[in-house]
Write a protein that holds these residues in place. Structure first.
Motif, mmCIF file in Angstrom:
data_model
loop_
_atom_site.group_PDB
_atom_site.id
_atom_site.type_symbol
_atom_site.label_atom_id
_atom_site.label_comp_id
_atom_site.label_asym_id
_atom_site.label_seq_id
_atom_site.Cartn_x
_atom_site.Cartn_y
_atom_site.Cartn_z
ATOM 1 N N TYR A 193 15.831 17.148 22.657
ATOM 2 C CA TYR A 193 16.693 15.980 21.784
ATOM 3 C C TYR A 193 18.138 16.460 21.928
ATOM 4 O O TYR A 193 19.061 15.537 22.000
ATOM 5 C CB TYR A 193 16.519 16.356 20.188
ATOM 6 N N VAL A 194 18.470 17.731 22.098
ATOM 7 C CA VAL A 194 19.835 17.980 22.543
ATOM 8 C C VAL A 194 20.293 17.406 23.824
ATOM 9 O O VAL A 194 21.356 16.789 23.857
ATOM 10 C CB VAL A 194 20.012 19.626 22.465
ATOM 11 N N ASN A 195 19.509 17.459 24.763
ATOM 12 C CA ASN A 195 19.782 16.852 26.031
ATOM 13 C C ASN A 195 19.954 15.231 25.983
ATOM 14 O O ASN A 195 20.726 14.753 26.535
ATOM 15 C CB ASN A 195 18.697 17.305 27.276
ATOM 16 N N ASN A 196 19.117 14.637 25.091
ATOM 17 C CA ASN A 196 19.103 13.391 24.903
ATOM 18 C C ASN A 196 20.383 12.948 24.088
ATOM 19 O O ASN A 196 21.265 11.891 24.650
ATOM 20 C CB ASN A 196 18.032 12.935 24.082
ATOM 21 N N LEU A 197 20.819 13.707 23.563
ATOM 22 C CA LEU A 197 22.135 13.574 22.526
ATOM 23 C C LEU A 197 23.239 13.622 23.613
ATOM 24 O O LEU A 197 24.448 13.080 23.575
ATOM 25 C CB LEU A 197 22.200 14.607 21.544
ATOM 26 N N ILE A 198 23.284 14.594 24.474
ATOM 27 C CA ILE A 198 24.049 14.970 25.487
ATOM 28 C C ILE A 198 24.319 13.644 26.324
ATOM 29 O O ILE A 198 25.336 13.280 26.748
ATOM 30 C CB ILE A 198 23.805 16.236 26.271
ATOM 31 N N GLU A 199 23.264 13.321 27.021
ATOM 32 C CA GLU A 199 23.175 12.103 27.831
ATOM 33 C C GLU A 199 23.739 10.864 27.195
ATOM 34 O O GLU A 199 24.557 10.128 27.934
ATOM 35 C CB GLU A 199 21.940 11.783 28.498
ATOM 36 N N LYS A 200 23.430 10.631 25.887
ATOM 37 C CA LYS A 200 23.998 9.369 25.169
ATOM 38 C C LYS A 200 25.510 9.469 25.050
ATOM 39 O O LYS A 200 26.200 8.447 25.410
ATOM 40 C CB LYS A 200 23.100 9.390 23.834
ATOM 41 N N LYS A 201 25.909 10.860 24.906
ATOM 42 C CA LYS A 201 27.359 10.965 24.614
ATOM 43 C C LYS A 201 27.988 10.718 25.990
ATOM 44 O O LYS A 201 29.335 10.238 26.183
ATOM 45 C CB LYS A 201 27.591 11.927 23.869
ATOM 46 N N SER A 202 27.212 11.268 27.037
ATOM 47 C CA SER A 202 27.955 11.101 28.413
ATOM 48 C C SER A 202 27.965 9.688 28.938
ATOM 49 O O SER A 202 29.016 9.266 29.626
ATOM 50 C CB SER A 202 27.054 11.837 29.484
ATOM 51 N N ASP A 203 27.032 8.872 28.493
ATOM 52 C CA ASP A 203 27.025 7.567 28.866
ATOM 53 C C ASP A 203 28.263 6.794 27.855
ATOM 54 O O ASP A 203 29.131 5.794 28.809
ATOM 55 C CB ASP A 203 25.723 6.601 28.329
ATOM 56 N N GLU A 204 28.481 7.180 26.906
ATOM 57 C CA GLU A 204 29.610 6.565 26.212
ATOM 58 C C GLU A 204 30.943 6.824 26.627
ATOM 59 O O GLU A 204 31.718 6.082 27.008
ATOM 60 C CB GLU A 204 29.510 7.101 24.897
ATOM 61 N N ILE A 205 30.854 8.255 27.411
ATOM 62 C CA ILE A 205 32.224 8.658 28.105
ATOM 63 C C ILE A 205 32.425 7.819 29.134
ATOM 64 O O ILE A 205 33.533 7.345 29.514
ATOM 65 C CB ILE A 205 32.055 10.343 28.016
ATOM 66 N N GLN A 206 31.332 7.583 29.777
ATOM 67 C CA GLN A 206 31.352 7.050 31.144
ATOM 68 C C GLN A 206 31.786 5.680 31.013
ATOM 69 O O GLN A 206 32.585 5.123 31.841
ATOM 70 C CB GLN A 206 29.971 7.057 32.056
ATOM 71 N N ARG A 207 31.098 4.958 29.994
ATOM 72 C CA ARG A 207 31.679 3.505 29.772
ATOM 73 C C ARG A 207 33.196 3.525 29.032
ATOM 74 O O ARG A 207 33.933 2.531 29.761
ATOM 75 C CB ARG A 207 30.778 2.743 28.639
ATOM 76 N N SER A 208 33.564 4.360 28.573
ATOM 77 C CA SER A 208 34.789 4.429 27.990
ATOM 78 C C SER A 208 35.934 4.804 29.406
ATOM 79 O O SER A 208 36.796 4.061 29.381
ATOM 80 C CB SER A 208 35.214 5.641 27.061
ATOM 81 N N LEU A 209 35.584 5.628 30.163
ATOM 82 C CA LEU A 209 36.101 5.736 31.249
ATOM 83 C C LEU A 209 36.447 4.868 32.307
ATOM 84 O O LEU A 209 37.500 4.196 32.806
ATOM 85 C CB LEU A 209 35.741 7.240 32.146
ATOM 86 N N SER A 210 35.218 4.033 32.491
ATOM 87 C CA SER A 210 35.145 2.704 33.219
ATOM 88 C C SER A 210 36.218 1.794 32.855
ATOM 89 O O SER A 210 36.689 1.205 33.443
ATOM 90 C CB SER A 210 33.770 2.383 33.117
ATOM 91 N N GLY A 211 36.085 1.597 31.508
ATOM 92 C CA GLY A 211 36.917 0.595 30.822
ATOM 93 C C GLY A 211 38.504 0.980 30.853
ATOM 94 O O GLY A 211 39.334 0.096 31.120
ATOM 95 N N MET A 212 38.787 2.269 30.571
ATOM 96 C CA MET A 212 40.192 2.417 30.761
ATOM 97 C C MET A 212 40.533 2.447 32.450
ATOM 98 O O MET A 212 41.759 2.261 32.760
ATOM 99 C CB MET A 212 40.262 4.179 30.469
#
Length: 595
Positions: A193-212
């Motif tokens: 569960y912790v790793n799924n949470l990490i991966e979910k937040k990593s995806d959000e960061i990746q999308r944010s970085l891609s948009g920036m």
């Protein structure tokens, strides 16, 4: 796992890497277990040796006991070191087989996807963004690689360790085994569960970085517009908002990451405390020895990482399955632009459009309606009309970037759908309306369509396109590096380099799609004079919205809303006072006079 079944072919392709990996996983696991048993014997030897040493106190045998005890402890120590070195060697080979296999698979899959991308028709690229295409060939393939590498490797380690260690633990003491293993499932589920949470937040960061990144790229690419409209401050504020969003998401991920290792250490420590406490009680009862407690502690540590990895690898497999499903979605798309008879023959250039109608599949817009005309070998045909009249559609259909909806296009009496695609396109020199130059040297851009270019052909093509003098004035000449999409050059220079790229092929059929729109009148006349020589005895198609570019053609087609409204030479069309061609001519003449 259904989506991942499409990747089984890679396991068969690299079966020796896979089987070798299994062997090295098994050997390294066995060599991890043996030291635990040696430690047990060593601990028991120490306990027994101390008792014997005290038992023979004051006798000559005490020295012999001490010497024997020392030699045995040294032997056990050497055995543990040797086994550790051997395990390290097998762990190295384990990674050199399984992880290397995953890298090979990653490379093969990227090449397969890229090659498949190139076979898909233009309609596919009109439906999907470049970012989406890039993410599937990079991020999604990377996630599938994690399934073939770490996920398989750690899962096999876990299975082998459980199969080998748990029975050994039960043989020593059932109660201690149950209490020792109790925290491990909690550890695995927590990590999942912790790793799924990490991966979910990593995806959000990746999308944010891609948009920036996209925002910054557009801002710098359009810096002239930005400065002209004095929007620097507004642009900075937008960037600051995007940057702050990225920062907040990164801090949130950092918080979750901070929980990861403390959670592992807490549950590992809990297993250790339970082992020592319950094991101590069993030692007091005399059911096990202190060496057994040491053995159990080693087993717990051996099982901790694979059990931790079980939650991690489960997450990896889930993500790999989702990524492979996205990859399969594109790989399952097949092009409808295929050759029916795969004919390869040298073209003469007799082109016939027979009642051709075409509707763009993605938009439903009908671009051509029952268009019929013929270009005889060596003849030059011009197509002119207002914006959106269907001029460029004629070019893309002739190159077979799309197939006609109804009707037939024939070259030398052969339906273009019967030609080999490579043979058809290699004999056509196409200068598209939207000029695209690669971030490479001018030399490589001009020679792009040739396998064995020569300096003479390249220079002659540049001269015919009236860009040679511009190029040699650059400090590095033809070796000048162009910026992104050829930003180093002016609009007219880019168009002329694009024309040179088509001319250097010495094509049987030459198509110029509004390729002189960015040049001035004098340059246009110079290029047309050079092209008259090149077009001699070569079938040519000139598409333009400027009458000055088409008046030298043998015949002119006038398109309006996808229908041919006029057809004839410049002189004949000018005689029609109410015709669209004359209206276009007079309108452009007035514009030139006003300029």
């Amino acid at each position: 796992m259904s989506a991942l079944s499409a990747t089984n072919k890679y396991l068969f392709r690299y079966k020796w890497h896979f089987l070798g990996g299994i062997l090295f996983v098994a050997l390294s696991t066995l060599l991890a277990i043996f030291p635990a048993q040696i430690v047990r014997y060593a601990f028991d030897l120490v306990s027994e040796g101390i008792d014997l040493y005290h038992l023979f106190a004051g006798t000559s045998s005490q020295g012999e006991v001490y010497s024997l005890f020392g030699r045995n402890v040294l032997l056990y120590g050497i055995l543990i070191i040797v086994l550790a070195l051997l395990r390290g060697i097998f762990l190295f080979f384990m990674r050199q087989t399984l992880i290397v296999m995953s890298r090979h698979i990653e490379n093969d899959q990227k090449n397969e996807i890229y090659q498949h991308y190139q076979t898909l028709p233009l309609a596919f690229y009109r439906r999907h963004s470049t970012g989406d295409l890039m993410s599937r060939i990079s991020e999604d393939v990377g996630r599938v690689r994690m399934y073939f590498g770490p996920a398989i490797m750690y899962f096999m380690q876990l299975v082998l360790l459980f199969v080998l260690i748990v029975p050994l633990m039960f043989m020593v003491n059932v109660k201690l085994t149950i209490y020792t293993l109790l925290p491990l499932p909690i550890l695995s589920v927590s990590i999942f569960y912790v790793n799924n949470l990490i991966e979910k937040k990593s995806d959000e960061i990746q999308r944010s970085l891609s948009g920036m990144t996209t925002f910054v790229q557009e801002a710098f690419s359009g810096i002239r517009v930005l400065k002209s409209f004095v929007r620097e401050q507004d642009s900075h504020q937008q960037f600051a908002r995007a940057s702050n969003e990225y920062k907040e998401k990164s801090l949130s991920l950092n918080f979750v990451n901070s929980l990861f290792f403390p959670l592992i250490m807490f549950l590992v420590g809990l297993s250790t405390i339970v082992t020592v406490y319950v094991g101590g009680q069993e030692v007091i009862r005399g059911t096990i020895t202190t060496g057994s407690i040491a053995e159990f502690l080693i087993y717990v540590n051996l099982l901790t990482w694979p059990v931790t990895a079980l939650g991690w690898t489960s997450s990896l497999v889930q993500r790999a399955e989702a990524s492979q499903a996205r990859i399969n979605e594109f790989l399952d798309q097949k092009t409808d632009i295929v050759s029916q008879q795969n004919i390869e023959q040298e073209m003469v250039g007799d082109i016939v459009f027979d009642n051709v109608s075409f509707t763009y599949p993605d938009t439903g817009i009908q671009a051509l309606h029952n268009v019929s005309f013929r270009i005889r070998p060596g003849q030059t045909l011009a197509v002119i009309g207002n914006t959106g009249s269907g001029k460029s559609t004629v070019a893309v259909l002739l190159c077979r970037l799309f197939d006609v909806t109804t009707g037939t296009i024939r070259i030398d009496g052969v339906d273009v759908r019967d030609y080999s695609l490579n043979s058809l396109r290699e004999q056509i020199g196409y200068v598209p309306q939207d000029v695209f130059l690669f971030s490479d040297s001018i030399r490589n851009n001009i020679n792009f369509g040739l396998n064995n270019p020569t300096e003479e052909r390249m220079q002659q093509a540049a001269k015919d396109a009236n860009v040679y003098d511009n190029i040699i004035r650059f400090p590095e000449g033809f070796d000048t590096k162009l910026g992104e999409r050829g930003i180093t050059l002016s609009g007219g220079q880019k168009q002329r380099v694009s024309i040179a790229r088509a001319l250097v092929k010495e094509p049987k059929i030459l198509i110029l799609d509004d390729s002189l729109s960015a040049v001035d009148t004098n340059t246009e006349n110079a290029i047309l004079d050079a092209l008259q020589r090149i077009m001699h005895n070569r079938t040519s198609l000139i598409i333009s919205h400027r009458v000055s570019s088409v008046k030298l053609a043998d015949e002119i087609l006038v398109l309006d809303d996808g229908v041919i409204v006029q057809h004839g030479t410049h002189e004949v069309l000018m005689q029609d006072a109410d015709g669209l061609y004359r209206a276009l001519y007079e309108r452009q003449l007035q514009s030139e006079d006003a300029a």
